[in-house]
Design a protein around this motif. Structure first.
Motif, short mmCIF file in Angstrom:
data_model
loop_
_atom_site.label_atom_id
_atom_site.label_comp_id
_atom_site.label_asym_id
_atom_site.label_seq_id
_atom_site.Cartn_x
_atom_site.Cartn_y
_atom_site.Cartn_z
N GLN B 220 -22.68 17.92 99.67
CA GLN B 220 -21.84 18.17 100.50
C GLN B 220 -22.14 19.79 100.53
N PRO B 234 -15.44 25.07 101.94
CA PRO B 234 -15.98 23.75 102.12
C PRO B 234 -16.25 23.25 103.60
N GLU B 236 -15.89 20.36 105.41
CA GLU B 236 -15.03 19.28 105.05
C GLU B 236 -15.66 18.07 105.83
N GLY B 237 -15.56 16.92 105.10
CA GLY B 237 -15.96 15.53 106.00
C GLY B 237 -17.55 15.24 106.08
N GLY B 256 -13.93 14.91 110.29
CA GLY B 256 -13.11 16.45 109.74
C GLY B 256 -13.69 17.63 110.60
N ASP B 355 -10.21 9.47 100.27
CA ASP B 355 -11.01 9.60 101.31
C ASP B 355 -12.47 9.52 101.34
N SER B 357 -14.90 11.31 101.81
CA SER B 357 -15.63 12.34 101.15
C SER B 357 -15.23 12.85 99.81
N TRP B 358 -14.08 11.83 99.34
CA TRP B 358 -13.69 12.21 97.98
C TRP B 358 -13.59 11.35 96.86
N LYS B 480 -10.46 21.25 98.89
CA LYS B 480 -10.60 20.45 100.01
C LYS B 480 -10.15 21.16 101.24
N ALA B 481 -10.87 21.33 102.31
CA ALA B 481 -10.36 21.93 103.39
C ALA B 481 -9.15 21.17 104.19
N THR B 482 -8.33 21.71 104.81
CA THR B 482 -7.27 21.13 105.37
C THR B 482 -6.92 21.85 106.77
#
Lengths: 621, 621
Positions: B220, B234, B236-237, B256, B355, B357-358, B480-482
């Motif tokens: 990642q 990050p 993300e995804g 993402g 998720d 990625s998680w 984690k990015a959001t």
């Protein structure tokens, strides 16, 4: 409780103590040589070295309690103020003919709103004293206004109302015991020289209606022949029940005459040439925390300023230490409120032996004896490191006159060799990162010697905003004498209520429950309490290779009852106190997490008298 | 298990971490001035000061690993020994044509009985190396006899058998990622400059038969534009699944793209003039633990002697530190055995987000990455106080050649301003007793930087016989990015798997479970384990004014299964390891109490793949 203006709650920190005897090793043995080099910062002998520090040269901080007026609205009553209260009471009916016994005489703190609004230079909120006085079988709760020089409130309790035991009360109980014929006969019959007698007046707990409204102590005795450690030489089975208020012996229980008094051998813990530890000395070289520029805190009266913290610290006869108005400074210089008031509210010690001489041992060390009343002077360099500042306690004695409890609290900076924060990158990432910050904290310490036990209370402040409360237990065990010298002579070990820790000595199973009152005011008084439960969630079929994960579910307490928490190991929660009206740039409220530690549950019956009295141990928060 | 000759058990010490965001305060800020006065023992900048200590002047302790033979049977392989193993393997089929990748090459410890019987001057027990080597899709477990210069044992595993990931393995995964076209396209489409890319190769957990026998990592990536703290940025995804053994990208998950990369603002934690913390400096004056006569421990090779303790301490690529043969000296000079071996056996970190990625983030930081392999050099004076002794690690790299991990462990004496033991008597007793002994301990410390987190391991020894293991957690969160910048924009906060800790950044809920292997040998190997249950007993009618009390009931474990303990808060127990054949003068066996601390339970489904792999967290002891 949401949007309430006052959030007070209690955390029970408990130490479940059970004794397991293995080989005994000597305590720390790092004595310095007899000459005192500047480096020799520790010694086992009492030292008269008063560290000459910045505090002695600057403002005479230690003399503020001789002043007529204090420096801060929360400061304890000064010596002239205590004298003034006594003089007002002397002229007040019903005390003008006979001065009462003073159980407690201390500042009646102004309302929070007045204290929070006060600034240096402002006129003081009214100084009032709250007095608990005992006279002719009645307890008087009296409020004295120091400005007007008048009693402004007076409530009379029929029956004692269980005020704290004064030293005079305890001395009376011992006097009644020593002069009791039946007691003396029993002592002589047991072969104890009256000169070797050491008696203690522990409280009697509370065991139902018979003891309602009375202050009873149960005197028990020890032999101090050949040892200063009389606690290890109990005269088992002899209990003298004294009514403190009526000043009368009301019962003598005299059993266990066949149980020998344990021997004095190896019980002397004092650091002398006679000590069995002396010849192992020294195990380690001298060592100390050094601060060539002095410590970086300042103390003005009771206001302690250190790094980004400021708080008010005062000795209290019952709670020991009270921390008030703890505030932390943020980048722009603003001080933000964290806690309005924090202190140890009770210390409950139930012993686990149903015997006549032991069942009643269920002490409330704060409420009955006073953590401050029993906080003796700290031993400089041994109890607290060099560069500590020592704060005296000023209390009222039973005759209403001020007494000074010297060096009762110490304040020092701690560098324990620990890391505050660190990060390294492994070479794979191509970044040469080796960041590390050492950890320095500020500690306020007190040690209450409640009989055989010494409780060490530390309030520790960190620059990252964390406040940590630590309680250490030291001193000696309260032991029970037994005929047995070896466990192989015990016919039924199931009958034992503890462990054989020496010949004829049992360490009885017991608990120490300590609760703290924390009145958090995070960014002001509008604080809420939330329980954040960690809950297992199952994933939907096909959603993820994972079957389960944990989610945090937040529940805000609406009533104080909602915030009574029984901790559950397999249904864990976190506890947040937050200010819903102070929102971060992300929309989160500001808050603190409360982390109970050393938690334990009381296993006693809910309707057992000690548990009824110690009902605050039914929940952990 | 009673009267067994080997008692090994595992204590799970767990840190349940859940993130609660409030105002961020700067870390410790005690920088010294730029000139370096002798007192300035702390600095935030990396320092090259090597403390000139007693260790440099005496025996060249740090050079013992250049010797052909070690000083003690448990000493790690020396540099010549590692070279010899490599040379033996080079000439051994099937490695003579292609040298394998070395996952692990370390001492195969002699049997306990040989080690315990060995004395200085005795001939050494056979020196053997245990090697895990990977070649052509097969894992070889090879034992090499250094004396005979031969391979004496060789087992081949089909499939990898999951050996630890080497740095070469991790570098391969990154290389495969960087050269993947689809990956590069996605990075460019996300507007990231390829020069700003920082990728990490975390392990993929284990999710059933599909991944059986394979070593999979999931790469990642992050942006390190404008910050060394790429963890906070990050991408993300985007997850690149790599089969390490086949050296192939097997899957790319690319979701993402609409989630912005969090900004770099305020993420730089380095102590420079750019730092937001710099201008608050200094908050406190310099401070240090000083020892004018030097520390009172001696180190010869890996043998540490301090006060009444002696033990063997060595770096280990997987466990980080191993303490062996810990013994304590009693009054007559005899050393008594306490523990044969103790080390951190695993560190399990499951994240709580299902998720794509998680979900797989369920790291085994010891077994997958190696606590020793990631223990970077400690920062002198910041990570460990002055007068620390630093021990290097000597390991084998993937090519079988020795590498030195400098300053990997530090050993120091700690005086934290704490009290070892104290007692005062209140004036009522007529005894002027003010006894107090300061507390000095010995600490062995290591910090493993496993990706974003830094785990600080302390083994602390007390003169009263106590051994305390502490684990500190530092470094950065794995975030984690959001799309969200403020919690008020989140439509359904119930969907959140963590807390918004900064704009576009979520701190995901996760646990850290740490388990320790403690092979206790109290007064020899004949040790038993007892659970001492605290049980409420009801009194008989009329027996006592008390209704209930607590009794300690001891149950000796007969099998290892008996000693698997799930802690119960409302049915509490103590845990004793004791030697039934070594009896005190009172008839009690000698023993230690094991006190698990920071305990937590895993709430995951028992049949969830991460929990199957982390099944050691099902019980706490």
């Amino acid at each position: 409780m949401e949007k309430s203006y006052c959030l007070k709650f209690i955390i029970i920190i408990s130490i479940a103590v059970f004794i397991f005897a293995y080989s005994r090793y000597p305590p720390e043995n790092l004595g310095c040589s007899t000459s005192t080099p500047p480096w020799c910062t520790k010694t086992h002998r009492k030292t008269n070295l008063r560290s000459t520090s910045i505090f002695d040269s600057g403002k005479p901080n230690s003399n503020h309690y001789f002043a007529d007026t204090p420096l801060h609205p929360l400061d304890p009553l000064t010596i002239p103020e205590i004298n003034k209260v006594r003089s007002i009471l002397t002229g007040y009916e019903p005390f003008s003919s006979t001065f009462p016994s003073i159980n407690s005489l201390s500042l009646d703190e102004p309302e929070k709103i007045q204290v929070v609004g006060w600034k240096t230079g402002d006129p003081f909120p009214l100084r009032r004293a709250s007095v608990i006085a005992f006279l002719n079988g009645q307890t008087h709760l009296v409020t004295v206004d120091l400005g007007m020089g008048l009693v402004t409130d007076h409530v009379v309790n029929t029956g004692s109302g269980y005020p704290m035991l004064t030293n005079d009360d305890l001395a009376t109980a011992l006097q009644l015991t020593y002069s009791n014929l039946e007691f003396n006969k029993s002592i002589l019959a047991r072969g104890v020289d009256l000169n070797d007698l050491a008696c203690i007046p522990p409280s009697s707990g509370w065991f139902g209606p018979d003891e309602e409204g009375k202050r009873i102590v149960k005197v028990q005795c020890f032999s101090n022949q050949d040892t200063p450690n009389f606690y290890m030489r109990p005269i088992e089975g002899l209990t003298i029940t004294v009514d403190i208020d009526k000043k009368k012996v009301i019962k003598i229980t005299d059993t266990g005459r066949g149980i020998p008094i344990p021997k004095a051998t190896h019980t002397d813990y004092t650091y002398t040439t006679k000590s069995p530890f002396y010849d192992m000395d020294p195990m380690t070289n001298p060592m100390s925390m050094e601060q060539p520029k002095g410590p970086s805190f300042t103390i003005n009266g009771h206001i302690v300023k250190w790094a980004n913290w400021v708080f008010h610290l005062k000795p209290d006869i019952r709670a020991g230490m009270i921390i008030s108005q703890a505030m932390i400074q943020v980048k722009d210089g603003e001080y933000r409120s964290v806690m309005y008031k924090g202190f140890a509210s009770e210390l409950f010690v139930p012993y686990m032996d149903p015997d006549q001489s032991w069942y009643f041992k269920s002490y409330m060390d704060a409420g009955e004896f006073g953590l401050g009343a029993n906080a003796m002077a700290l031993v400089e360099l041994n109890d607290c490191p060099r560069y500590s500042y020592y704060m005296d306690g000023v209390f009222a004695s039973a005759n209403g006159r001020p007494i000074i409890q010297p060096n009762m609290i110490c304040i020092f900076e701690r560098y324990a060799g620990d890391i505050g924060w660190r990060h390294s990158e492994i070479p794979l990432m191509g970044l040469d990162i080796r960041e590390s910050r050492p950890k320095v904290t500020l500690v306020a310490r007190m040690a209450a010697s409640v009989g055989n036990y010494d409780y060490i209370f530390d309030w520790e402040f960190q620059t990252d905003g964390l406040i940590r409360i630590k309680v250490g237990l030291s001193g000696m065990l309260m032991v029970k004498a037994t005929p047995y010298e070896n466990i192989h002579n015990i016919s039924n070990t199931n009958d034992m209520t503890g462990t054989l820790v020496s010949e004829n000595v049992i360490g009885v199973v017991h608990d120490h429950f300590i609760s703290f009152h924390l009145d958090m005011d995070i960014d002001g008084a509008n604080n809420s309490f939330a329980e954040v439960n960690l809950v297992k969630e199952e994933t939907l079929s096909g959603q993820s290779p994972r079957k389960s994960y944990i989610k945090a579910k937040r529940k805000i307490a609406k009533t104080e009852d909602d915030a009574k928490i029984k901790l559950k190991l397999y249904d864990p929660s976190e506890f947040h106190v937050f200010n819903p009206s102070r929102i971060s740039r992300l929309g989160n409220p500001t808050g603190y997490k409360i982390v109970p530690s050393g938690i334990a549950a009381s296993l006693l019956d809910l309707d057992d008298p000690p548990q009824i009295r110690g009902a605050f141990t039914n929940n952990q928060v």
